[in-house]
Structure formats: C-alpha cells, structure tokens
Scaffold this motif. Structure first.
Motif, PDB file in Angstrom:
ATOM      1  N   GLY A  30       0.782  -1.245   0.000  1.00  0.00           N
ATOM      2  CA  GLY A  30       0.000   0.000   0.000  1.00  0.00           C
ATOM      3  C   GLY A  30       0.808   1.286   0.000  1.00  0.00           C
ATOM      4  N   ALA A  31       2.138   1.198  -0.102  1.00  0.00           N
ATOM      5  CA  ALA A  31       2.954   2.424  -0.105  1.00  0.00           C
ATOM      6  C   ALA A  31       3.049   3.000  -1.525  1.00  0.00           C
ATOM      7  CB  ALA A  31       4.353   2.109   0.419  1.00  0.00           C
ATOM      8  N   ASP A  32       3.383   4.283  -1.616  1.00  0.00           N
ATOM      9  CA  ASP A  32       3.645   4.947  -2.895  1.00  0.00           C
ATOM     10  C   ASP A  32       5.156   5.170  -2.984  1.00  0.00           C
ATOM     11  OD1 ASP A  32       0.898   5.056  -3.479  1.00  0.00           O
ATOM     12  OD2 ASP A  32       0.690   6.808  -2.176  1.00  0.00           O
ATOM     13  N   ILE A  33       5.700   4.951  -4.183  1.00  0.00           N
ATOM     14  CA  ILE A  33       7.152   4.800  -4.289  1.00  0.00           C
ATOM     15  C   ILE A  33       7.809   5.853  -5.161  1.00  0.00           C
ATOM     16  CG2 ILE A  33       9.028   3.166  -4.769  1.00  0.00           C
ATOM     17  CD1 ILE A  33       7.005   2.140  -2.663  1.00  0.00           C
ATOM     18  N   ILE A  34       8.879   6.434  -4.655  1.00  0.00           N
ATOM     19  CA  ILE A  34       9.745   7.312  -5.442  1.00  0.00           C
ATOM     20  C   ILE A  34      10.888   6.420  -5.930  1.00  0.00           C
ATOM     21  CG2 ILE A  34      11.298   9.306  -5.331  1.00  0.00           C
ATOM     22  CD1 ILE A  34       8.830   9.598  -2.791  1.00  0.00           C
ATOM     23  N   VAL A  35      10.837   6.098  -7.215  1.00  0.00           N
ATOM     24  CA  VAL A  35      11.779   5.144  -7.812  1.00  0.00           C
ATOM     25  C   VAL A  35      12.977   5.952  -8.323  1.00  0.00           C
ATOM     26  CG1 VAL A  35      12.042   3.355  -9.571  1.00  0.00           C
ATOM     27  CG2 VAL A  35       9.799   3.736  -8.530  1.00  0.00           C
ATOM     28  N   ALA A  36      14.097   5.870  -7.612  1.00  0.00           N
ATOM     29  CA  ALA A  36      15.256   6.712  -7.948  1.00  0.00           C
ATOM     30  C   ALA A  36      16.387   5.846  -8.477  1.00  0.00           C
ATOM     31  CB  ALA A  36      15.721   7.459  -6.699  1.00  0.00           C
ATOM     32  N   ASP A  37      16.918   6.227  -9.617  1.00  0.00           N
ATOM     33  CA  ASP A  37      18.023   5.432 -10.176  1.00  0.00           C
ATOM     34  C   ASP A  37      18.755   6.267 -11.221  1.00  0.00           C
ATOM     35  OD1 ASP A  37      18.332   2.022 -10.162  1.00  0.00           O
ATOM     36  OD2 ASP A  37      19.500   3.153 -11.645  1.00  0.00           O
ATOM     37  N   LEU A  38      20.014   5.921 -11.423  1.00  0.00           N
ATOM     38  CA  LEU A  38      20.805   6.497 -12.513  1.00  0.00           C
ATOM     39  C   LEU A  38      20.169   6.123 -13.849  1.00  0.00           C
ATOM     40  CD1 LEU A  38      23.547   7.931 -12.891  1.00  0.00           C
ATOM     41  CD2 LEU A  38      24.649   5.696 -12.875  1.00  0.00           C
ATOM     42  N   ASN A  39      19.591   4.959 -13.895  1.00  0.00           N
ATOM     43  CA  ASN A  39      18.960   4.402 -15.091  1.00  0.00           C
ATOM     44  C   ASN A  39      17.488   4.845 -15.124  1.00  0.00           C
ATOM     45  OD1 ASN A  39      17.661   2.777 -16.957  1.00  0.00           O
ATOM     46  ND2 ASN A  39      18.322   0.834 -16.045  1.00  0.00           N
ATOM     47  N   ILE A  40      17.229   5.981 -15.774  1.00  0.00           N
ATOM     48  CA  ILE A  40      15.872   6.554 -15.755  1.00  0.00           C
ATOM     49  C   ILE A  40      14.877   5.683 -16.514  1.00  0.00           C
ATOM     50  CG2 ILE A  40      16.469   8.196 -17.613  1.00  0.00           C
ATOM     51  CD1 ILE A  40      13.887   8.783 -14.786  1.00  0.00           C
ATOM     52  N   GLU A  41      15.320   5.069 -17.633  1.00  0.00           N
ATOM     53  CA  GLU A  41      14.373   4.207 -18.383  1.00  0.00           C
ATOM     54  C   GLU A  41      13.933   3.037 -17.498  1.00  0.00           C
ATOM     55  OE1 GLU A  41      17.342   4.977 -19.872  1.00  0.00           O
ATOM     56  OE2 GLU A  41      16.616   6.471 -21.321  1.00  0.00           O
ATOM     57  N   GLY A  42      14.902   2.448 -16.811  1.00  0.00           N
ATOM     58  CA  GLY A  42      14.585   1.334 -15.910  1.00  0.00           C
ATOM     59  C   GLY A  42      13.665   1.788 -14.787  1.00  0.00           C
ATOM     60  N   ALA A  43      13.924   2.984 -14.254  1.00  0.00           N
ATOM     61  CA  ALA A  43      13.099   3.512 -13.156  1.00  0.00           C
ATOM     62  C   ALA A  43      11.671   3.745 -13.642  1.00  0.00           C
ATOM     63  CB  ALA A  43      13.706   4.807 -12.624  1.00  0.00           C
ATOM     64  N   GLU A  44      11.532   4.264 -14.871  1.00  0.00           N
ATOM     65  CA  GLU A  44      10.185   4.519 -15.419  1.00  0.00           C
ATOM     66  C   GLU A  44       9.418   3.206 -15.608  1.00  0.00           C
ATOM     67  OE1 GLU A  44      11.304   6.850 -18.775  1.00  0.00           O
ATOM     68  OE2 GLU A  44      11.096   8.751 -17.671  1.00  0.00           O
ATOM     69  N   LYS A  45      10.158   2.174 -16.013  1.00  0.00           N
ATOM     70  CA  LYS A  45       9.528   0.865 -16.215  1.00  0.00           C
ATOM     71  C   LYS A  45       8.995   0.320 -14.877  1.00  0.00           C
ATOM     72  CE  LYS A  45      10.579  -3.421 -18.537  1.00  0.00           C
ATOM     73  NZ  LYS A  45      11.636  -4.389 -18.599  1.00  0.00           N
ATOM     74  N   VAL A  46       9.809   0.465 -13.824  1.00  0.00           N
ATOM     75  CA  VAL A  46       9.383  -0.015 -12.504  1.00  0.00           C
ATOM     76  C   VAL A  46       8.188   0.813 -12.013  1.00  0.00           C
ATOM     77  CG1 VAL A  46      10.079  -0.305 -10.080  1.00  0.00           C
ATOM     78  CG2 VAL A  46      11.650  -0.954 -11.920  1.00  0.00           C
ATOM     79  N   ALA A  47       8.205   2.121 -12.283  1.00  0.00           N
ATOM     80  CA  ALA A  47       7.063   2.968 -11.881  1.00  0.00           C
ATOM     81  C   ALA A  47       5.785   2.476 -12.571  1.00  0.00           C
ATOM     82  CB  ALA A  47       7.339   4.430 -12.228  1.00  0.00           C
TER      83      ALA A  47
END
Ligand SMILES: NC(=O)c1ccc[n+]([C@@H]2O[C@H](COP(=O)([O-])OP(=O)(O)OC[C@H]3O[C@@H](n4cnc5c(N)ncnc54)[C@H](O)[C@@H]3O)[C@@H](O)[C@H]2O)c1
Length: 270
Positions: A30-47
């Motif tokens: 139930g948490a909302d996540i700030i997905v932070a990474d050097l790899n922005i494409e990967g972070a967007e995919k996880v979001a």
C-alpha cells in the motif's frame, strides 16, 4: 515501520535487482514509491509496474555519487510530493579485480555510490524521517561488511562503513528519543542479481535469490529489526572471527572459500 499504507518511500537503485523488488513489495503493502536510479528508463519501467498494481509511483533519474544531484533530487521531491516517510539506500556498485589493476576512478566511485552517496542522501531526507510519525531508514550493506574480501577491497570497505554509519545513526535516534524512526541495516551474502556474476559462493553462504532476501528485508522492517543478516551463517561471522586467532581466521576464511570467492568476478558494471 508499523504500517505502509499511503506512506511515501524513496528507494534508490530501484530500476533493477533487489531495489526493484523492494519497491514492488512496499507498493504491494500500500505504499507509494519514489523510484530513484541512474537508469531513468529502468526507473520509469518499474514505476509503470507499480501503477499496474494500483499504487502511485514516480521515477526520478538521480546519480547518488553526485552531492549536487542529491540536493536537487531532494528539492524536486519536496516540491512535487512533499515529505517522505521512508528511505531505502540500496543503490550500489562493485568493481572486482586485482587491487592495482582496477582504475583508481572505479575505487573512488565505489565509495561515492555505496558510502558517501548513501550518507548524503540520508542527510538530505533526514528531517522528513524525524517529522513523520512512523518512518524507516533502510541501509543495504553486505555480509562483506564484516570480513576482508580479497579482489573486492573497496567494495567490502564501503560496506564496513555503511554498517558503522547505519548502526551509529540508529543509536543516535534512540538517544535523541526518536523512537518512531526505525533503522534496519541489511547484510546479505551473495545474491543472484548479476552484480556478482562469476563469483564462487563460499560453501556455507549459498547464493541467495533476490526474492528470498527481499522477503527477509520486508519482515525485518515490519519487526523494526536493527539487522537483517542472511543467509543464516552471516549471523555468526563476527562471533567466529572474534573467537579465532588471526592466523586461524585467515586459514578458515581461505578454507571456507571467502578469500577466493571474488577471483573470477565478472559481474555487471552499470
Ligand atoms: N548482488 C549481491 O550479491 C549483493 C550482495 C550484498 C549486497 N548487495 C547490495 O545490494 C544493493 C543492490 O544490488 P543488486 O544486487 O540489486 O544490484 P543491481 O546492479 O541490480 O542494482 C543496483 C542498482 O543501483 C543503481 N545505481 C548504480 N549506480 C548508481 C548511481 N550512481 N546512482 C543511482 N543509482 C545507481 C543501478 O542502476 C541499479 O539499478 C547494492 O547496494 C549491493 O551492493 C548486493
């Protein structure tokens, strides 16, 4: 952290590996996540994966080895989303090899990502954790934070520092009366994520699956455990090392395969 629902949690290095799985596990609770990474494409995919399970997620490209980038990230998160309740310092790198053959820049980058970056991002978000009524700081260290790791000297020492930092902050929070801020230090042996491809796991430290260690981490956070040490043998490494003479420990480390585990390292370098 007692409950996750509606909490905003920053996970660094969340584009892949155990960071991605932790982000999904928090979202599953139930948490909302700030997905932070050097790899922005990967972070967007996880979001997008998190949106698909019905929670909010925001992808940010951030280089945790760069203090200015961390400060800018902190300001952006405050402007976009307000305060956070959880910080998982997971981003990490390793450059294995014979010490002098690995370029100095790689040794320095290891400290900048794994150690000074972790400290700086904690510094940047610390006031949010203090102000939340139920918050948690998770620092991903390593079992190598308790031992010497030939062919991985800067990696192991970067994690020794994380353990010392994380444990000191935990005790400082208790001393200051901030009982609502949990701190968990995670010390896993080798995990099958690709970061340590080629290593030979010591016989008593079987390779962990990412799913297994993430399940243990989530349980550790829910119990407000100071440490998560896996597999089981990691719990006794410092006792064994303290009990044996230096000579005997050196021999034991070799016999168990600790000292040679990194010889064939060819893990990914992101
Ligand atoms: N894999 C193992 O055997 C193992 C064992 C013990 C501890 N750990 C630790 O677990 C953590 C996660 O590792 P993993 O196995 O999931 O590996 P991974 O390579 O899949 O994940 C690391 C993530 O960190 C990100 N990252 C790297 N440099 C960054 C930077 N400068 N700024 C922002 N993000 C950056 C990468 O893009 C990647 O998404 C690391 O801290 C690692 O040291 C791993």
């Amino acid at each position: 952290m007692k409950q996750f629902y509606g909490k905003k949690i920053v996970v660094t290095g969340a584009a892949s590996g155990i960071g991605r799985l932790m982000a999904l596990a928090f979202a599953g609770r139930g948490a909302d996540i700030i997905v932070a990474d050097l790899n922005i494409e990967g972070a967007e995919k996880v979001a997008r994966e998190i949106h698909a399970i019905g929670r909010q997620a925001w992808a940010y490209g951030v280089d945790v080895s760069n203090v200015d980038a961390i400060k800018a990230f902190r300001l952006q998160v405050r402007t976009d989303l307000g305060k956070i309740d959880g910080l998982v310092n997971n981003a990490g790198v390793v450059f294995g090899g014979v010490f002098e053959m690995v370029p100095l820049e790689k040794h320095l980058l290891t400290y900048q990502v794994n150690t000074t970056g972790l400290m700086a991002i904690t510094h940047a978000f610390f006031s949010d954790l203090l102000e939340s009524s139920d918050s948690h700081l998770v620092n991903i260290a390593s079992a190598s934070g308790y031992i010497g790791l030939p062919y991985g000297a800067t990696y192991a020492s970067s994690k020794w520092a994380v353990i010392g930092f994380s444990e000191s902050i935990r005790l400082e929070l208790i001393e200051r009366g901030f009982d609502q801020v949990g701190v968990t230090t995670v010390c896993p042996g080798y995990i099958a994520t690709g970061m340590f491809d080629g290593i030979k796991a010591p016989s008593f430290l079987p390779l962990l699956t990412a799913e297994k260690i993430v399940a243990k981490i989530m349980a550790g956070i829910e119990n407000n455990d100071a440490f998560v040490k896996e597999p089981f043998a990691v719990k006794s490494v410092d006792i064994l090392r303290g009990a044996l003479s230096q000579k005997l420990w050196d021999k034991t480390a070799k016999l168990l395969g600790i000292s040679t585990s990194m010889v064939q390292w060819k893990g990914h370098v992101r």
